[in-house]
Design a protein around this motif. Sequence first.
Motif, PDB file in Angstrom:
ATOM      1  N   VAL A  50       4.197   1.020   0.801  1.00 58.00           N
ATOM      2  CA  VAL A  50       2.760   1.320   0.893  1.00 58.00           C
ATOM      3  C   VAL A  50       2.233   1.826  -0.444  1.00 58.00           C
ATOM      4  CG1 VAL A  50       1.066   2.840   1.977  1.00 58.00           C
ATOM      5  CG2 VAL A  50       2.804   1.705   3.377  1.00 58.00           C
ATOM      6  N   MET A  51       3.004   2.736  -1.079  1.00 58.59           N
ATOM      7  CA  MET A  51       2.565   3.255  -2.379  1.00 58.59           C
ATOM      8  C   MET A  51       2.458   2.136  -3.416  1.00 58.59           C
ATOM      9  SD  MET A  51       2.004   6.408  -1.835  1.00 58.59           S
ATOM     10  CE  MET A  51       1.835   6.983  -3.523  1.00 58.59           C
ATOM     11  N   LEU A  52       3.443   1.238  -3.439  1.00 60.24           N
ATOM     12  CA  LEU A  52       3.383   0.118  -4.384  1.00 60.24           C
ATOM     13  C   LEU A  52       2.215  -0.808  -4.069  1.00 60.24           C
ATOM     14  CD1 LEU A  52       7.192  -0.742  -4.688  1.00 60.24           C
ATOM     15  CD2 LEU A  52       5.740   0.355  -6.409  1.00 60.24           C
ATOM     16  N   TRP A  53       1.933  -1.002  -2.777  1.00 59.67           N
ATOM     17  CA  TRP A  53       0.837  -1.889  -2.391  1.00 59.67           C
ATOM     18  C   TRP A  53      -0.512  -1.314  -2.842  1.00 59.67           C
ATOM     19  CZ3 TRP A  53       0.013  -6.660  -0.701  1.00 59.67           C
ATOM     20  CH2 TRP A  53      -1.239  -6.968  -0.139  1.00 59.67           C
ATOM     21  N   ILE A  54      -0.638   0.008  -2.645  1.00 62.10           N
ATOM     22  CA  ILE A  54      -1.895   0.649  -3.070  1.00 62.10           C
ATOM     23  C   ILE A  54      -2.053   0.567  -4.584  1.00 62.10           C
ATOM     24  CG2 ILE A  54      -3.101   2.870  -3.202  1.00 62.10           C
ATOM     25  CD1 ILE A  54      -1.905   3.532  -0.486  1.00 62.10           C
ATOM     26  N   ALA A  55      -0.934   0.780  -5.289  1.00 68.06           N
ATOM     27  CA  ALA A  55      -1.019   0.800  -6.762  1.00 68.06           C
ATOM     28  C   ALA A  55      -1.223  -0.585  -7.355  1.00 68.06           C
ATOM     29  CB  ALA A  55       0.250   1.438  -7.339  1.00 68.06           C
ATOM     30  N   TYR A  56      -0.632  -1.595  -6.740  1.00 70.31           N
ATOM     31  CA  TYR A  56      -0.677  -2.938  -7.337  1.00 70.31           C
ATOM     32  C   TYR A  56      -1.280  -3.980  -6.408  1.00 70.31           C
ATOM     33  CZ  TYR A  56       2.633  -0.726 -10.500  1.00 70.31           C
ATOM     34  OH  TYR A  56       3.237   0.126 -11.385  1.00 70.31           O
ATOM     35  N   LYS A  57      -2.269  -3.600  -5.563  1.00 67.08           N
ATOM     36  CA  LYS A  57      -2.891  -4.556  -4.637  1.00 67.08           C
ATOM     37  C   LYS A  57      -3.619  -5.642  -5.408  1.00 67.08           C
ATOM     38  CE  LYS A  57      -6.183  -4.880  -0.842  1.00 67.08           C
ATOM     39  NZ  LYS A  57      -7.114  -4.124   0.031  1.00 67.08           N
ATOM     40  N   PRO A  58      -3.294  -6.918  -5.189  1.00 68.89           N
ATOM     41  CA  PRO A  58      -3.987  -8.002  -5.927  1.00 68.89           C
ATOM     42  C   PRO A  58      -5.429  -8.191  -5.430  1.00 68.89           C
ATOM     43  CG  PRO A  58      -2.462  -8.899  -4.318  1.00 68.89           C
ATOM     44  CD  PRO A  58      -2.242  -7.426  -4.308  1.00 68.89           C
ATOM     45  N   GLN A  59      -6.316  -8.444  -6.369  1.00 70.97           N
ATOM     46  CA  GLN A  59      -7.722  -8.694  -6.038  1.00 70.97           C
ATOM     47  C   GLN A  59      -7.924 -10.190  -5.829  1.00 70.97           C
ATOM     48  OE1 GLN A  59      -9.854  -6.170  -5.582  1.00 70.97           O
ATOM     49  NE2 GLN A  59      -8.137  -4.769  -6.066  1.00 70.97           N
TER      50      GLN A  59
END
Length: 477
Positions: free
Chosen positions: A236-245
């Motif tokens: 979850v932390m990685l997803w929040i930090a590196y969520k693709p736009q």
Amino acid sequence: MSLWTSLEPASATVDPGGSTTVRLRLRNTGDVVDEYRFEAVGDVAPWTVVEPQTLRLYPGTTGTVELTFAPPRTPDATAGPNPYAVRITPTEHPEAVTVPEGNLTITPFTEVRAELVPPTVKGRFRGRPKLAVDNLGNTRLTASVSGSDNGDQLLYDLHPSNVQIEPGRAAFVKATLKPRQIIWFGSKEERPYKFAVQRSGVAPLDVEGTYVQRGFLPRWLATFLGVFMALAITFVMLWIAYKPQVRSEAKERLDEAGVSTLAPSASATPPPPPTPTAPASTPPPAAQSPAAGGGGGGGGGGSEEEKKKAPEKTAATAVQALAADDPGGRHICYRVFVTGKGWTDAVCDGETAGTVGENKALKAINVAVSGAKRTGSAAFVHDPGSTNGKGDYNGKPWSFAPDGIDNYFGSTKADAPNMLGFTINVDDGGGSVCQTTHVRNEGWHGMGCDKPGEGEGYIFGGTLSNDLWLEAVKFTV
């Protein structure tokens, strides 16, 4: 015929397991030579020795006879005053019997045995052992029961916490053990505890047991959940930090045109599956008679002689016949499996099933009831590995059977252990059942009945001793 007698002393006291002697003096006041026979009578007669058993006296002479009383150290030697008498029968005039009477006071003694059934219980949230307290003395036993352990790790719920037990009887105390702390994760832990049977003025009798508390979830599952949660948080932390736009030109154009991309919702949820029908309970099968044949397949069967043999008459056969003659009555029929003899004939309502004085142990009992809804029972048997001199229930659960159906407890196998006792009830403890048993070297025990609504809802019959066994039984309902 004339005879003068005197007991010296007229009243005596004796301890159970000991002995005392009383002298009987007598004088022939007649004018002929006569010979007298002596016989002890009364409740203490089985423990009385008369020496000599005959005495010849000339007219005007005096003789002495000794009465030795040796009551056993068992509940049968009732504490307190016990009247006794000696029947004197002259040979010349047998109709002129003289019966001098005396009084023997038996001193009280107390002997208590207690056993946990089973000694080790397992559970996550509670354990339910039973404490059997046996009064082997000759006076009524009044005692209280309490539980304790090192570290105060368990809570104790005892029913009843106070017991009153008649001589030669036993009482069962139901116990519920509850751990103060639940083991959510991890392996099982052993928690030793003890029950104290406390009587007034004497040291308590301690009975030790073990409660094995199991963990609610295994340790490996706790480790797995910890790792899983750590990985989930990291993801979850990685997803929040590196969520693709990501942008979709197709969706933007549909939004501009006022078209929705969501699928239409279902009109109704599917109905729940039908509840499965519980299979109908079937009564336990009746015992096969030797002529019934064991197995095999196909047609044919046995010989014509085997087919003509009558079916085995079990306890259910007998009680069904009674119920047909007395539809509204309560009856119990039973038979026993005797070592070296096999099954006895079924008897009912207080008759004797088994042998007396032949030193033959019972292996199994077959009972059936009518008008009592159903019967439940469990066999208490010889334990070859016993370290405390008592038998056990051998891990066997209760067996139950409804009205008119055979109920078996114990085993008829060649290597089956001897039965020491049993626990029985009718109507799930809502009705009364009475029993008395004949135990090797102890004779008939007193009649015992359960008390629906007041006691345990069942009654124990027999002995706890691993060196004894049942020889005969009687039941009533």
